[in-house]
Motif scaffolding. Structure first.
Motif, PDB file in Angstrom:
ATOM      1  N   GLY A  44       0.811  -1.203   0.000  1.00 38.07           N
ATOM      2  CA  GLY A  44       0.000   0.000   0.000  1.00 38.07           C
ATOM      3  C   GLY A  44       0.840   1.246   0.000  1.00 38.07           C
ATOM      4  N   GLU A  45       0.212   2.334  -0.328  1.00 32.91           N
ATOM      5  CA  GLU A  45       0.851   3.642  -0.251  1.00 32.91           C
ATOM      6  C   GLU A  45       0.979   4.033   1.215  1.00 32.91           C
ATOM      7  OE1 GLU A  45       1.979   5.284  -2.946  1.00 32.91           O
ATOM      8  OE2 GLU A  45       1.322   3.555  -4.121  1.00 32.91           O
ATOM      9  N   ASN A  46       1.854   4.967   1.522  1.00 34.02           N
ATOM     10  CA  ASN A  46       2.135   5.336   2.908  1.00 34.02           C
ATOM     11  C   ASN A  46       0.891   5.755   3.679  1.00 34.02           C
ATOM     12  OD1 ASN A  46       3.938   5.738   5.127  1.00 34.02           O
ATOM     13  ND2 ASN A  46       3.701   7.924   4.793  1.00 34.02           N
ATOM     14  N   ASP A  47      -0.030   6.464   3.047  1.00 38.22           N
ATOM     15  CA  ASP A  47      -1.188   6.972   3.784  1.00 38.22           C
ATOM     16  C   ASP A  47      -2.415   6.065   3.718  1.00 38.22           C
ATOM     17  OD1 ASP A  47      -1.579   7.457   1.107  1.00 38.22           O
ATOM     18  OD2 ASP A  47      -2.372   9.479   1.374  1.00 38.22           O
ATOM     19  N   SER A  48      -2.327   4.914   3.032  1.00 41.55           N
ATOM     20  CA  SER A  48      -3.476   4.010   2.954  1.00 41.55           C
ATOM     21  C   SER A  48      -3.570   3.154   4.214  1.00 41.55           C
ATOM     22  CB  SER A  48      -3.377   3.133   1.704  1.00 41.55           C
ATOM     23  OG  SER A  48      -2.249   2.299   1.763  1.00 41.55           O
ATOM     24  N   ASP A  49      -4.741   2.540   4.416  1.00 42.89           N
ATOM     25  CA  ASP A  49      -4.956   1.680   5.582  1.00 42.89           C
ATOM     26  C   ASP A  49      -3.925   0.558   5.628  1.00 42.89           C
ATOM     27  OD1 ASP A  49      -7.195   3.110   6.376  1.00 42.89           O
ATOM     28  OD2 ASP A  49      -8.608   1.738   5.424  1.00 42.89           O
ATOM     29  N   ILE A  50      -3.568   0.160   6.829  1.00 46.34           N
ATOM     30  CA  ILE A  50      -2.719  -1.007   7.044  1.00 46.34           C
ATOM     31  C   ILE A  50      -3.635  -2.224   7.032  1.00 46.34           C
ATOM     32  CG2 ILE A  50      -1.206  -2.215   8.674  1.00 46.34           C
ATOM     33  CD1 ILE A  50       0.096   0.269   7.562  1.00 46.34           C
ATOM     34  N   CYS A  51      -3.430  -3.118   6.069  1.00 47.75           N
ATOM     35  CA  CYS A  51      -4.244  -4.328   5.935  1.00 47.75           C
ATOM     36  C   CYS A  51      -3.334  -5.549   6.029  1.00 47.75           C
ATOM     37  CB  CYS A  51      -4.966  -4.348   4.596  1.00 47.75           C
ATOM     38  SG  CYS A  51      -6.086  -2.965   4.344  1.00 47.75           S
ATOM     39  N   CYS A  52      -3.731  -6.511   6.853  1.00 47.39           N
ATOM     40  CA  CYS A  52      -2.904  -7.685   7.033  1.00 47.39           C
ATOM     41  C   CYS A  52      -3.752  -8.892   7.426  1.00 47.39           C
ATOM     42  CB  CYS A  52      -1.798  -7.434   8.045  1.00 47.39           C
ATOM     43  SG  CYS A  52      -2.290  -6.553   9.509  1.00 47.39           S
ATOM     44  N   GLU A  53      -3.132 -10.052   7.274  1.00 48.65           N
ATOM     45  CA  GLU A  53      -3.759 -11.312   7.651  1.00 48.65           C
ATOM     46  C   GLU A  53      -2.745 -12.135   8.428  1.00 48.65           C
ATOM     47  OE1 GLU A  53      -3.664 -10.696   4.080  1.00 48.65           O
ATOM     48  OE2 GLU A  53      -5.507  -9.552   4.313  1.00 48.65           O
ATOM     49  N   LEU A  54      -3.255 -12.982   9.285  1.00 48.16           N
ATOM     50  CA  LEU A  54      -2.413 -13.931  10.008  1.00 48.16           C
ATOM     51  C   LEU A  54      -2.618 -15.313   9.421  1.00 48.16           C
ATOM     52  CD1 LEU A  54      -2.933 -12.860  13.723  1.00 48.16           C
ATOM     53  CD2 LEU A  54      -0.827 -12.695  12.407  1.00 48.16           C
ATOM     54  N   GLN A  55      -1.538 -16.062   9.359  1.00 53.43           N
ATOM     55  CA  GLN A  55      -1.643 -17.460   8.961  1.00 53.43           C
ATOM     56  C   GLN A  55      -0.779 -18.289   9.885  1.00 53.43           C
ATOM     57  OE1 GLN A  55      -0.162 -18.029   5.009  1.00 53.43           O
ATOM     58  NE2 GLN A  55       1.855 -17.252   5.479  1.00 53.43           N
ATOM     59  N   THR A  56      -1.191 -19.497  10.116  1.00 58.33           N
ATOM     60  CA  THR A  56      -0.396 -20.417  10.924  1.00 58.33           C
ATOM     61  C   THR A  56       0.482 -21.225   9.990  1.00 58.33           C
ATOM     62  OG1 THR A  56      -2.145 -20.552  12.583  1.00 58.33           O
ATOM     63  CG2 THR A  56      -0.516 -22.322  12.580  1.00 58.33           C
ATOM     64  N   VAL A  57       1.758 -21.314  10.317  1.00 63.71           N
ATOM     65  CA  VAL A  57       2.698 -22.092   9.513  1.00 63.71           C
ATOM     66  C   VAL A  57       3.447 -23.059  10.414  1.00 63.71           C
ATOM     67  CG1 VAL A  57       2.989 -20.331   7.731  1.00 63.71           C
ATOM     68  CG2 VAL A  57       4.508 -20.352   9.677  1.00 63.71           C
ATOM     69  N   ARG A 109       6.077  -1.930   5.027  1.00 65.95           N
ATOM     70  CA  ARG A 109       5.346  -2.496   3.892  1.00 65.95           C
ATOM     71  C   ARG A 109       5.877  -1.971   2.565  1.00 65.95           C
ATOM     72  NH1 ARG A 109      -0.703   0.083   4.000  1.00 65.95           N
ATOM     73  NH2 ARG A 109      -0.043   2.257   4.015  1.00 65.95           N
ATOM     74  N   TYR A 110       5.676  -2.826   1.566  1.00 71.58           N
ATOM     75  CA  TYR A 110       6.102  -2.503   0.211  1.00 71.58           C
ATOM     76  C   TYR A 110       4.950  -1.845  -0.545  1.00 71.58           C
ATOM     77  CZ  TYR A 110       9.767  -5.893   1.352  1.00 71.58           C
ATOM     78  OH  TYR A 110      10.792  -6.572   1.948  1.00 71.58           O
ATOM     79  N   ASP A 111       5.290  -1.184  -1.640  1.00 72.64           N
ATOM     80  CA  ASP A 111       4.272  -0.538  -2.476  1.00 72.64           C
ATOM     81  C   ASP A 111       3.486  -1.539  -3.314  1.00 72.64           C
ATOM     82  OD1 ASP A 111       5.041   1.967  -1.583  1.00 72.64           O
ATOM     83  OD2 ASP A 111       6.339   2.354  -3.301  1.00 72.64           O
ATOM     84  N   LYS A 112       4.154  -2.590  -3.802  1.00 72.93           N
ATOM     85  CA  LYS A 112       3.545  -3.459  -4.815  1.00 72.93           C
ATOM     86  C   LYS A 112       3.383  -4.920  -4.429  1.00 72.93           C
ATOM     87  CE  LYS A 112       3.708  -0.146  -7.973  1.00 72.93           C
ATOM     88  NZ  LYS A 112       2.616   0.749  -7.993  1.00 72.93           N
TER      89      LYS A 112
END
Length: 99
Positions: free
Chosen positions: A23-36, A81-84
């Protein structure tokens, strides 16, 4: 709404990893958790910290649910976070067994 953690299987050595969506710097932080499973030798970076005022809170989206984190963690996620492309992280404040 809040995110409900699923317990880890004590019979299988595993951890939760966070996928931080791009995402861009000012966009919401979106994430998911996964069990590995640790035997799969997953690639990830780790972030562990204690700094800033624990009472100063901001919000991220965790599996589409609003989740309160410290302002310092939210700022860190913005910088990591990365942009792409997504990145995979282990962050003690999010990946450990929490309420």
């Amino acid at each position: 709404m809040s995110y409900a953690y699923q317990p880890l299987d004590p019979q299988q050595p595993s951890i939760r990893l966070l996928t931080l969506q791009p995402g861009e710097n000012d966009s919401d932080i979106c994430c998911e958790l996964q069990t590995v499973v640790l035997e799969s030798a997953p690639d990830y970076e780790a972030l562990s910290y204690v700094w800033g005022d624990a009472n100063e809170r901001k919000f991220i989206l965790l599996h589409g649910h609003t989740y309160s984190v410290t302002a310092s963690l939210e700022t860190s996620l913005r910088h990591l976070r990365y942009d792409k492309e997504p990145c995979t992280l282990w962050i003690d404040a999010l990946c450990s067994s929490l309420s």
